[in-house]
Design a protein around this motif. Structure first.
Motif, mmCIF file in Angstrom:
data_model
loop_
_atom_site.group_PDB
_atom_site.id
_atom_site.type_symbol
_atom_site.label_atom_id
_atom_site.label_comp_id
_atom_site.label_asym_id
_atom_site.label_seq_id
_atom_site.Cartn_x
_atom_site.Cartn_y
_atom_site.Cartn_z
ATOM 1 N N VAL A 1 25.925 41.438 46.692
ATOM 2 C CA VAL A 1 26.888 40.342 46.736
ATOM 3 C C VAL A 1 28.248 40.808 46.245
ATOM 4 N N GLY A 2 28.258 41.697 45.239
ATOM 5 C CA GLY A 2 29.516 42.177 44.699
ATOM 6 C C GLY A 2 29.304 43.046 43.474
ATOM 7 N N THR A 3 30.410 43.386 42.826
ATOM 8 C CA THR A 3 30.415 44.198 41.617
ATOM 9 C C THR A 3 31.177 43.430 40.546
ATOM 10 N N VAL A 4 30.616 43.391 39.341
ATOM 11 C CA VAL A 4 31.216 42.641 38.248
ATOM 12 C C VAL A 4 32.540 43.262 37.809
ATOM 13 N N ASP A 5 33.569 42.435 37.762
ATOM 14 C CA ASP A 5 34.823 42.809 37.123
ATOM 15 C C ASP A 5 34.710 42.415 35.652
ATOM 16 N N ARG A 6 34.350 41.145 35.408
ATOM 17 C CA ARG A 6 34.087 40.665 34.054
ATOM 18 C C ARG A 6 33.505 39.254 34.128
ATOM 19 N N VAL A 7 33.042 38.752 32.984
ATOM 20 C CA VAL A 7 32.601 37.368 32.879
ATOM 21 C C VAL A 7 33.781 36.578 32.322
ATOM 22 N N GLU A 8 34.083 35.476 32.968
ATOM 23 C CA GLU A 8 35.269 34.703 32.611
ATOM 24 C C GLU A 8 34.960 33.219 32.785
ATOM 25 N N GLY A 9 35.025 32.469 31.705
ATOM 26 C CA GLY A 9 34.828 31.024 31.792
ATOM 27 C C GLY A 9 33.473 30.604 32.316
ATOM 28 N N GLY A 10 32.424 31.320 31.933
ATOM 29 C CA GLY A 10 31.078 30.969 32.381
ATOM 30 C C GLY A 10 30.776 31.362 33.818
ATOM 31 N N ARG A 11 31.647 32.186 34.404
ATOM 32 C CA ARG A 11 31.464 32.655 35.783
ATOM 33 C C ARG A 11 31.569 34.170 35.811
ATOM 34 N N ILE A 12 30.975 34.753 36.838
ATOM 35 C CA ILE A 12 31.096 36.195 37.059
ATOM 36 C C ILE A 12 32.273 36.412 37.997
ATOM 37 N N LYS A 13 33.242 37.175 37.538
ATOM 38 C CA LYS A 13 34.400 37.523 38.363
ATOM 39 C C LYS A 13 34.075 38.842 39.048
ATOM 40 N N MET B 1 22.508 34.376 28.898
ATOM 41 C CA MET B 1 22.278 35.593 29.657
ATOM 42 C C MET B 1 23.608 36.236 30.080
ATOM 43 N N LEU B 2 24.661 35.439 30.203
ATOM 44 C CA LEU B 2 25.949 35.975 30.626
ATOM 45 C C LEU B 2 26.488 37.020 29.650
ATOM 46 N N ASP B 3 26.087 36.941 28.385
ATOM 47 C CA ASP B 3 26.568 37.905 27.394
ATOM 48 C C ASP B 3 26.001 39.303 27.623
ATOM 49 N N ARG B 4 24.996 39.420 28.467
ATOM 50 C CA ARG B 4 24.402 40.729 28.791
ATOM 51 C C ARG B 4 25.044 41.379 30.015
ATOM 52 N N ILE B 5 25.917 40.661 30.690
ATOM 53 C CA ILE B 5 26.555 41.171 31.908
ATOM 54 C C ILE B 5 27.776 41.992 31.537
ATOM 55 N N LYS B 6 27.839 43.198 32.080
ATOM 56 C CA LYS B 6 28.915 44.139 31.768
ATOM 57 C C LYS B 6 29.687 44.513 33.034
ATOM 58 N N GLU B 7 30.884 45.023 32.833
ATOM 59 C CA GLU B 7 31.743 45.489 33.911
ATOM 60 C C GLU B 7 31.021 46.532 34.767
ATOM 61 N N HIS B 8 31.227 46.487 36.051
ATOM 62 C CA HIS B 8 30.712 47.416 37.058
ATOM 63 C C HIS B 8 29.226 47.245 37.381
ATOM 64 N N MET B 9 28.571 46.215 36.842
ATOM 65 C CA MET B 9 27.185 45.954 37.235
ATOM 66 C C MET B 9 27.179 45.445 38.675
ATOM 67 N N GLU B 10 26.117 45.758 39.393
ATOM 68 C CA GLU B 10 25.971 45.270 40.758
ATOM 69 C C GLU B 10 25.374 43.868 40.727
ATOM 70 N N VAL B 11 25.919 42.967 41.525
ATOM 71 C CA VAL B 11 25.391 41.612 41.662
ATOM 72 C C VAL B 11 24.637 41.558 42.983
ATOM 73 N N ILE B 12 23.359 41.179 42.910
ATOM 74 C CA ILE B 12 22.531 41.101 44.111
ATOM 75 C C ILE B 12 21.894 39.722 44.213
ATOM 76 N N GLY B 13 21.653 39.316 45.438
ATOM 77 C CA GLY B 13 20.980 38.050 45.679
ATOM 78 C C GLY B 13 19.494 38.172 45.396
ATOM 79 N N ALA B 14 18.808 37.060 45.425
ATOM 80 C CA ALA B 14 17.357 37.048 45.213
ATOM 81 C C ALA B 14 16.641 37.890 46.267
ATOM 82 N N ASP B 15 17.286 38.064 47.423
ATOM 83 C CA ASP B 15 16.724 38.847 48.518
ATOM 84 C C ASP B 15 17.085 40.333 48.422
ATOM 85 N N GLY B 16 17.805 40.724 47.352
ATOM 86 C CA GLY B 16 18.179 42.120 47.164
ATOM 87 C C GLY B 16 19.465 42.532 47.854
ATOM 88 N N VAL B 17 20.143 41.599 48.525
ATOM 89 C CA VAL B 17 21.375 41.899 49.247
ATOM 90 C C VAL B 17 22.545 42.000 48.259
#
Length: 83
Positions: free
Chosen positions: A19-31, A1-17
């Motif tokens: 959390v941050g904005t994607v810079d990039r995916v790096e080493g199996g983590r979202i930066k 699923m990480l291959d579908r994550i793109k720069e500037h996507m919004e990261v939200i918690g399960a509660d909709g809060v």
């Protein structure tokens, strides 16, 4: 699923809060962008969310399996000077 994550996507918690904005995916983590790094000793640091917390990627949002406040506790910091 990480291959579908793109720069500037919004990261939200399960509660909709926001959390941050994607810079990039790096080493199996979202930066996250530095602008979402917080204040104090967190300011100016990139934060990372483990890829295992990603529940789904839909549209321009990455939804995590943990609530926003819990996901933040999983963040790993890197200020560019090593881990």
């Amino acid at each position: 699923m990480l291959d579908r994550i793109k720069e500037h996507m919004e990261v939200i918690g399960a509660d909709g809060v926001h959390v941050g904005t994607v810079d990039r995916v790096e080493g199996g983590r979202i930066k996250l962008t530095k602008k979402d790094s917080g204040e104090g000793h967190h300011q100016g640091h990139h934060h990372f969310i483990p890829g295992g917390l990603v529940a789904e990627v839909e549209g321009d949002k990455v939804r995590l399996s943990a609530n926003g406040d819990v996901a933040v506790s999983f963040e790993e910091e890197n200020d560019g000077r090593g881990a």
